[in-house]
Scaffold this motif. Structure first.
Motif, PDB file in Angstrom:
ATOM      1  N   HIS A  56       1.084  -1.293   0.080  1.00 33.77           N
ATOM      2  CA  HIS A  56       0.090   0.041  -0.079  1.00 33.77           C
ATOM      3  C   HIS A  56       0.927   1.350  -0.135  1.00 33.77           C
ATOM      4  N   THR A 177      -4.726   2.602  -3.607  1.00 36.79           N
ATOM      5  CA  THR A 177      -6.100   3.001  -2.756  1.00 36.79           C
ATOM      6  C   THR A 177      -6.884   1.729  -2.659  1.00 36.79           C
ATOM      7  N   SER A 308     -13.379   8.709  -4.710  1.00 32.96           N
ATOM      8  CA  SER A 308     -12.321   9.480  -4.169  1.00 32.96           C
ATOM      9  C   SER A 308     -11.205   8.470  -4.677  1.00 32.96           C
ATOM     10  N   SER A 309     -11.255   7.297  -4.914  1.00 33.68           N
ATOM     11  CA  SER A 309     -10.278   6.787  -5.064  1.00 33.68           C
ATOM     12  C   SER A 309      -9.437   7.036  -6.782  1.00 33.68           C
ATOM     13  N   ILE A 312      -7.938  10.428  -6.233  1.00 34.17           N
ATOM     14  CA  ILE A 312      -6.510  10.291  -5.782  1.00 34.17           C
ATOM     15  C   ILE A 312      -5.483   9.788  -6.659  1.00 34.17           C
ATOM     16  N   GLN A 313      -6.041   8.804  -7.890  1.00 40.55           N
ATOM     17  CA  GLN A 313      -5.275   8.325  -8.687  1.00 40.55           C
ATOM     18  C   GLN A 313      -4.744   9.359  -9.694  1.00 40.55           C
ATOM     19  N   ALA A 343     -10.980  12.557  -1.270  1.00 42.73           N
ATOM     20  CA  ALA A 343      -9.670  12.594  -1.965  1.00 42.73           C
ATOM     21  C   ALA A 343      -8.692  13.731  -1.114  1.00 42.73           C
ATOM     22  N   ALA A 346      -7.488  12.511   2.241  1.00 46.84           N
ATOM     23  CA  ALA A 346      -6.632  11.564   2.274  1.00 46.84           C
ATOM     24  C   ALA A 346      -5.214  11.895   1.773  1.00 46.84           C
TER      25      ALA A 346
END
Length: 353
Positions: A56, A177, A308-309, A312-313, A343, A346
């Motif tokens: 991770h 993520t 959100s993933s 983030i990416q 996002a 995080a």
């Protein structure tokens, strides 16, 4: 793979698997940071103990480099290794890098439209779809970007990965993520990028009525200013749009790519080589591409496609190099969503850790 129907003839190989005759060489001259080295050694321990491991790590932490030692040790022991990913773009990005690191290893890259490749491959880079081809073929499997669509939402793809893996072999996962289903007992966490700088934090900027303006053939003023600024300074950029329809109808002549675009690979390469100023894209480029000093805008960041993933990416495309560790990532929106907040929170949390 082409069309496969119930009357197609499928052949299974029941004898012992062939083994490559190559004397493998590990030609990577890079150096790991202390955090990377720790994670690499933890992963190697799990691989040697045949226990599933989750790596991770934040976007741009150097996750691929952490696989090199484990893969080399497996190849030295005569094991067959697979690195799988849901997206073709990830495989295209990884293939030349692995060829440089393992110059004497037979490596095949499998994806839709891939050319025929000769010989017995000891290391295979494959989209998860292509693993339908295999049954109990691999001693070790690494799944990169395991939370990406469509893999996380398609149980048949998850079964294909398990079917391609030998019965007692562990599957290891790599992502920034991870979903809850990917959590395992053995985990390594990298909260910093390899260059040590903070992750660029996305900023929010309202773009009221953007869909209506684009439908009328007009680029919203703020977005037009952003694109013109990047173009004038010769700074590469990506503009993410929520739908293919909005992408195709976007005014102007900026190059654009989506999942079915035949020249996607070539256009990304042209952006990397600064032959074009920027690209319009769907979420197909949210992962697996690294372009030095790229700046990113998300149009309609409040729309459901931008989880959100995904955000983030997308944010993780920015600031990945030593020379350009920072950059602009802007979420243009018609109202701030919870996913946008999640996002941003995080990413700020990673920077504090």
């Amino acid at each position: 793979m082409g069309r496969v129907s119930s009357c197609s003839e499928l052949l299974l190989w029941h004898s012992d698997h062939a083994r490559g005759a190559n004397a493998h060489e590990f030609a990577w001259s890079g150096r790991l940071t202390p955090l990377q080295k720790k994670a690499s050694e933890e992963l190697l321990t799990s691989v040697e103990q045949n226990k599933s491991h989750l790596l991770h790590a934040v976007c741009g932490a150097g996750k691929t480099e952490l696989l090199f030692l484990s893969i080399f040790r497996c190849l030295e022991q005569g094991k067959r290794v697979c690195v799988a990913a849901p997206r073709t773009d990830v495989i295209l990005e990884l293939f030349p890098r692995f060829q440089k690191v393992f110059p004497k290893t037979t490596i095949h890259a499998l994806y839709g439209g891939a050319p025929d490749q000769e010989g017995f491959a000891e290391l295979i880079l494959s989209t998860t779809h292509q693993l339908y081809r295999f049954e109990k073929a691999f001693d070790v499997v690494f799944v990169d970007e395991a939370d990406a669509f469509p893999y996380y939402a398609d149980e048949t793809l998850q079964r294909a990965v398990k079917k391609a893996t030998k019965q007692e072999a562990a599957i290891h996962y790599v992502t920034a993520t991870p979903t809850k289903s990917l959590q395992t007992t053995n985990q390594s966490v990298l909260s910093r990028r390899y260059h040590g700088h903070d992750l660029p934090v996305p900023r929010f900027d309202s773009l009221w009525g953007y869909a209506r303006q684009l439908n009328k053939g007009k680029v919203p003023h703020k977005l037009q200013q952003w694109i013109e600024e990047k173009t004038k300074t010769n700074t590469p950029f990506l503009v993410f749009l929520p739908t293919i329809e909005m992408l195709e109808n976007f005014p102007g002549d900026l190059p654009r790519v989506h999942a079915e675009h035949p020249d996607r690979k070539e256009l990304v390469m042209q952006l990397r080589e600064k032959k074009i100023s920027g690209l319009l894209t769907t979420t197909i480029l949210e992962r697996g591409i690294t372009i030095e000093n790229v700046q990113v805008a998300v149009v309609g960041a409040e729309q459901k496609i931008f989880t959100s993933s995904a955000l983030i990416q997308i944010s993780g495309r920015v600031g990945r190099s030593f020379q350009y560790p920072d950059g602009d990532i802007v979420f243009f929106h018609h109202g701030i969503s919870r996913e946008m907040d999640k996002a941003q929170t995080a990413i700020e949390g990673w920077n504090r850790s």
